[in-house]
Design an enzyme around this catalytic site. Sequence first.
Site, PDB file in Angstrom:
ATOM      1  N   ARG A  70       0.839  -1.191   0.000  1.00  0.00           N
ATOM      2  CA  ARG A  70       0.000   0.000   0.000  1.00  0.00           C
ATOM      3  C   ARG A  70       0.878   1.247   0.000  1.00  0.00           C
ATOM      4  NH1 ARG A  70      -1.771   0.839   4.380  1.00  0.00           N
ATOM      5  NH2 ARG A  70      -1.116  -0.990   5.546  1.00  0.00           N
ATOM      6  N   TYR A 198      -1.683  -3.532  -6.719  1.00  0.00           N
ATOM      7  CA  TYR A 198      -1.415  -4.280  -5.496  1.00  0.00           C
ATOM      8  C   TYR A 198      -2.518  -4.196  -4.440  1.00  0.00           C
ATOM      9  CZ  TYR A 198       0.908  -6.604  -1.791  1.00  0.00           C
ATOM     10  OH  TYR A 198       1.205  -7.518  -0.822  1.00  0.00           O
ATOM     11  N   GLY A 199      -2.858  -5.306  -3.862  1.00  0.00           N
ATOM     12  CA  GLY A 199      -3.696  -5.453  -2.657  1.00  0.00           C
ATOM     13  C   GLY A 199      -4.585  -4.267  -2.336  1.00  0.00           C
ATOM     14  N   GLY A 200      -4.324  -3.685  -1.181  1.00  0.00           N
ATOM     15  CA  GLY A 200      -5.161  -2.608  -0.669  1.00  0.00           C
ATOM     16  C   GLY A 200      -5.257  -1.401  -1.590  1.00  0.00           C
ATOM     17  N   LYS A 207      -9.639  -2.251   1.806  1.00  0.00           N
ATOM     18  CA  LYS A 207      -9.366  -1.105   2.673  1.00  0.00           C
ATOM     19  C   LYS A 207     -10.127   0.144   2.210  1.00  0.00           C
ATOM     20  CE  LYS A 207      -6.957  -3.475   5.494  1.00  0.00           C
ATOM     21  NZ  LYS A 207      -5.737  -4.103   5.236  1.00  0.00           N
ATOM     22  N   HIS A 227     -10.402  -2.284  11.596  1.00  0.00           N
ATOM     23  CA  HIS A 227      -9.323  -3.142  11.085  1.00  0.00           C
ATOM     24  C   HIS A 227      -9.075  -4.255  12.105  1.00  0.00           C
ATOM     25  CE1 HIS A 227      -4.860  -3.280   9.477  1.00  0.00           C
ATOM     26  NE2 HIS A 227      -5.624  -4.138   8.845  1.00  0.00           N
ATOM     27  N   SER A 249      -1.209  -3.508  10.352  1.00  0.00           N
ATOM     28  CA  SER A 249      -0.859  -4.422   9.265  1.00  0.00           C
ATOM     29  C   SER A 249       0.397  -5.227   9.611  1.00  0.00           C
ATOM     30  CB  SER A 249      -0.610  -3.616   7.990  1.00  0.00           C
ATOM     31  OG  SER A 249      -1.774  -2.878   7.684  1.00  0.00           O
ATOM     32  N   ALA A 250       0.340  -6.509   9.286  1.00  0.00           N
ATOM     33  CA  ALA A 250       1.450  -7.435   9.522  1.00  0.00           C
ATOM     34  C   ALA A 250       1.849  -7.533  10.990  1.00  0.00           C
ATOM     35  CB  ALA A 250       2.652  -7.091   8.638  1.00  0.00           C
ATOM     36  N   CYS A 251       0.858  -7.448  11.886  1.00  0.00           N
ATOM     37  CA  CYS A 251       1.125  -7.586  13.322  1.00  0.00           C
ATOM     38  C   CYS A 251       0.367  -8.751  13.951  1.00  0.00           C
ATOM     39  CB  CYS A 251       0.821  -6.286  14.049  1.00  0.00           C
ATOM     40  SG  CYS A 251       2.017  -4.993  13.660  1.00  0.00           S
ATOM     41  N   ASN A 255      -2.892 -14.649  11.925  1.00  0.00           N
ATOM     42  CA  ASN A 255      -2.405 -15.738  12.773  1.00  0.00           C
ATOM     43  C   ASN A 255      -3.303 -15.964  13.983  1.00  0.00           C
ATOM     44  OD1 ASN A 255       0.520 -16.981  12.142  1.00  0.00           O
ATOM     45  ND2 ASN A 255       0.293 -14.972  11.214  1.00  0.00           N
ATOM     46  N   ASP A 278      -9.280  -9.635   9.045  1.00  0.00           N
ATOM     47  CA  ASP A 278      -8.727  -8.302   8.737  1.00  0.00           C
ATOM     48  C   ASP A 278      -9.706  -7.159   8.980  1.00  0.00           C
ATOM     49  OD1 ASP A 278      -6.300  -6.976   7.707  1.00  0.00           O
ATOM     50  OD2 ASP A 278      -7.565  -6.363   6.019  1.00  0.00           O
ATOM     51  N   ASN A 365       6.388  -8.499   2.005  1.00  0.00           N
ATOM     52  CA  ASN A 365       4.928  -8.294   1.981  1.00  0.00           C
ATOM     53  C   ASN A 365       4.261  -9.191   0.929  1.00  0.00           C
ATOM     54  OD1 ASN A 365       2.506  -7.028   2.865  1.00  0.00           O
ATOM     55  ND2 ASN A 365       2.595  -5.567   1.166  1.00  0.00           N
ATOM     56  N   ARG A 367       2.043 -12.244  -0.436  1.00  0.00           N
ATOM     57  CA  ARG A 367       0.734 -12.588   0.124  1.00  0.00           C
ATOM     58  C   ARG A 367       0.100 -13.787  -0.568  1.00  0.00           C
ATOM     59  NH1 ARG A 367      -1.652  -8.794   4.131  1.00  0.00           N
ATOM     60  NH2 ARG A 367       0.026  -7.308   4.419  1.00  0.00           N
TER      61      ARG A 367
HETATM   62  P1  GTP Z   1      -2.250  -7.704   7.496  1.00  0.00           P
HETATM   63  O1  GTP Z   1      -2.801  -8.738   6.597  1.00  0.00           O
HETATM   64  O2  GTP Z   1      -1.170  -6.887   6.886  1.00  0.00           O
HETATM   65  O3  GTP Z   1      -3.310  -6.822   8.096  1.00  0.00           O
HETATM   66  O4  GTP Z   1      -1.442  -8.475   8.684  1.00  0.00           O
HETATM   67  P2  GTP Z   1      -1.907  -9.337   9.943  1.00  0.00           P
HETATM   68  O5  GTP Z   1      -2.165  -8.417  11.094  1.00  0.00           O
HETATM   69  O6  GTP Z   1      -2.973 -10.272   9.579  1.00  0.00           O
HETATM   70  O7  GTP Z   1      -0.563 -10.124  10.331  1.00  0.00           O
HETATM   71  P3  GTP Z   1      -0.200 -11.690  10.171  1.00  0.00           P
HETATM   72  O8  GTP Z   1      -1.026 -12.566  11.064  1.00  0.00           O
HETATM   73  O9  GTP Z   1      -0.176 -12.026   8.746  1.00  0.00           O
HETATM   74  O10 GTP Z   1       1.281 -11.694  10.755  1.00  0.00           O
HETATM   75  C1  GTP Z   1       2.307 -10.893  10.227  1.00  0.00           C
HETATM   76  C2  GTP Z   1       3.654 -11.446  10.594  1.00  0.00           C
HETATM   77  O11 GTP Z   1       3.780 -11.516  12.020  1.00  0.00           O
HETATM   78  C3  GTP Z   1       3.889 -12.858  10.058  1.00  0.00           C
HETATM   79  O12 GTP Z   1       5.193 -12.963   9.577  1.00  0.00           O
HETATM   80  C4  GTP Z   1       3.691 -13.731  11.277  1.00  0.00           C
HETATM   81  O13 GTP Z   1       4.423 -14.916  11.201  1.00  0.00           O
HETATM   82  C5  GTP Z   1       4.137 -12.838  12.436  1.00  0.00           C
HETATM   83  N1  GTP Z   1       3.401 -13.149  13.694  1.00  0.00           N
HETATM   84  C6  GTP Z   1       2.064 -13.334  13.813  1.00  0.00           C
HETATM   85  N2  GTP Z   1       1.731 -13.663  15.090  1.00  0.00           N
HETATM   86  C7  GTP Z   1       2.892 -13.667  15.797  1.00  0.00           C
HETATM   87  C8  GTP Z   1       3.204 -13.936  17.181  1.00  0.00           C
HETATM   88  O14 GTP Z   1       2.355 -14.237  18.007  1.00  0.00           O
HETATM   89  N3  GTP Z   1       4.533 -13.832  17.531  1.00  0.00           N
HETATM   90  C9  GTP Z   1       5.497 -13.503  16.631  1.00  0.00           C
HETATM   91  N4  GTP Z   1       6.755 -13.432  17.057  1.00  0.00           N
HETATM   92  N5  GTP Z   1       5.238 -13.261  15.317  1.00  0.00           N
HETATM   93  C10 GTP Z   1       3.957 -13.333  14.909  1.00  0.00           C
HETATM   94  C1  SPV Z   2      -2.872  -4.513   5.293  1.00  0.00           C
HETATM   95  O1  SPV Z   2      -1.894  -3.905   4.850  1.00  0.00           O
HETATM   96  O2  SPV Z   2      -3.395  -4.222   6.403  1.00  0.00           O
HETATM   97  C2  SPV Z   2      -3.439  -5.648   4.536  1.00  0.00           C
HETATM   98  C3  SPV Z   2      -2.994  -5.840   3.157  1.00  0.00           C
HETATM   99  O3  SPV Z   2      -4.294  -6.349   5.040  1.00  0.00           O
HETATM  100  S1  SPV Z   2      -3.714  -4.723   2.040  1.00  0.00           S
HETATM  101  O4  SPV Z   2      -4.803  -5.405   1.344  1.00  0.00           O
HETATM  102  O5  SPV Z   2      -2.673  -4.348   1.074  1.00  0.00           O
HETATM  103  O6  SPV Z   2      -4.231  -3.586   2.749  1.00  0.00           O
HETATM  104 MN    MN Z   3      -4.817  -5.597   7.182  1.00  0.00          MN
END
Ligand code: GTP
Ligand code: SPV
Ligand code: MN
Length: 583
Positions: A70, A198-200, A207, A227, A249-251, A255, A278, A365, A367
């Site tokens: 994004r 790309y994505g978002g 988004k 979110h 994002s990516a936190c 998972n 999400d 990033n 996906r």
């Molecule tokens: P978006 O799709 O961008 O919104 O991301 P998201 O919030 O869904 O994050 P996602 O679950 O894809 O995790 C992002 C990264 O964090 C990945 O590389 C995971 O492996 C890592 N991760 C997720 N949960 C944990 C956790 O509990 N501990 C650690 N150390 N890493 C984690």
């Molecule tokens: C994020 O960045 O929070 C995502 C991926 O979930 S995107 O669709 O690019 O927004």
């Molecule tokens: Mn997201």
Amino acid sequence: MSSSLEALNQWVNQVATHTEADQVMWCDGSNEENERLISLMLDSQELIELNQETHPGCYLHRSDPNDVARVEHLTFVCTQSQADAGPNNHWMDPDKAHALMDELFKGCMKGRTLYVVPYCMGPIDSPLARLGVELTDSPYVVANMRLMTRMGRSALSRIEKEGQFVRGVHSIGELDPDRRYIMHFPEELSIMSFGSGYGGNALLGKKCHALRIASYQAKNEGWLAEHMLIVGIENPQGEIRYVAAAFPSACGKTNLAMLIPPEAYRESGWKVWTVGDDICWLHPGDDGRLYAINPEAGFFGVAPGTSAGTNPNALAMLDQETIFTNVAVTEDGEPWWEGLDDRSPAADWQGRPFDPSQGPAAHPNSRFTVSMKRCPSYSKQAENPRGVPIDAIVFGGRRAHLTPLVMEAHDWTHGVLIGATMASETTAAATGAVGVIRRDPMAMKPFCGYHFADYWQHWLEVGGKLSRPPKIFQVNWFRRDNQGRFIWPGFGDNLRVLEWIVQRCHDEADAISTPVGYVPPADAINVSDLEEKPDLETLLGIETDAWLEEWMAIEGFLSEYGDRVPRALIHRLEGVKQALSDK
Ligand code: GTP
Ligand code: SPV
Ligand code: MN
């Protein structure tokens, strides 16, 4: 023809004329249509076939290397008054933005097909669902929208009945980062996106519609567009309690949404059900509780770090009918990314022979796009038109220090203050520096379609309407030791924290009150079956001096939003600071 279809037709014709599209194709969402598009993209090399024996129906898309995340600096909210967009958004005057976009879109689809993609965000029969139509020149976007939304015929017939829908126009343009804009017109319920595939930036239901436009609508209509993941936690008594959690994002949302309980928990009967990973739309119900629907129908998840150890549920769905974007490929044509296993890939995300000196094999990033129904922990409640009742709202982020593993807000107002001021390290999900701490209120910094101060006020008002509001918590899976190693095992073990959270919601667990919130006593987090005991003293510790400093910084942050910031939040902030100083 109904008047709503007539209006839709008229708009489609107008865009087709302006963009000089070769032809217009109305998408019905059928399998045949999808197969046609896939074979078209294989011919044009927009898709690459992966190993069909191990991964039937799986394809790889390689983005332009300048188009992999994004672009927050090119994303605008175009309201009549700049003040309504707030300091949290980039703003452009709507007339100026329209003129700029009209210029970019003029003739941009020459030689291309314009796809008309009707979609529904939310269960197709839900009164809480919303409609949209995306016009795009990217068949990759169409294929992704088919997985991510209820797309095609059924959405179109609902549009025909209801009339109202969000209008999105998208073109990949020339994929030139200097001619790239993602424009939102909340007052017109429309979106224009140019120059990215790309994505978002490009899947406009996600988004752009389900957060930026929907948050604006939600404010006017008394609900919340967030979110957040939505997950059901089933205890050994068979009670399922629903949690909605906002992490940037990516936190860790995907998972957490599909975690597999640790073995001892599985044996005693704990189960986890995935409703969403999400986006979450929250509506006050007649019974005074808050109900959540997931507007999406699929996952657009981060690939790196996904493995049989960290997220077996995700891995199980990714061996069929999945579109991968910017992952690496093994010699056998299987998708690969860092953290998957110890094989070495043959080609990196740009299709070059893999050479570690050129950086990671898969883009950080990169996906996967896959239908929710493929998830082994998929909850049938994801289709419930009323949504699921939420017991707990959780805010989380990536903080190496300070923020404890978990704490509970003293009440709704305190919880809104915690959400409004949370901070997290930036990730590869957006272009720009990674690992920089920034405030990301409710994980909505890039996604709130209006002034943050008004948004916080709206949160307070929604809470005020609930006779049984969810409790609010903050979590942090990402604390690190002096060597930079994570001190909490995370992933499936996060259930140990969720257990305390849902028990707190039903007065089944203890807590210690501190100036910054309630924290569990060390023995309230069950780690008895963990071989390596995590350092719970550090994980749950509250350092008064460091927190006082944090709250001073927070005061500065809130002042950036001027006198629109709700008094109730300022008052609470002063209370927290005072309590810390008195310690
Ligand atoms: P978006 O799709 O961008 O919104 O991301 P998201 O919030 O869904 O994050 P996602 O679950 O894809 O995790 C992002 C990264 O964090 C990945 O590389 C995971 O492996 C890592 N991760 C997720 N949960 C944990 C956790 O509990 N501990 C650690 N150390 N890493 C984690
Ligand atoms: C994020 O960045 O929070 C995502 C991926 O979930 S995107 O669709 O690019 O927004
Ligand atoms: Mn997201």
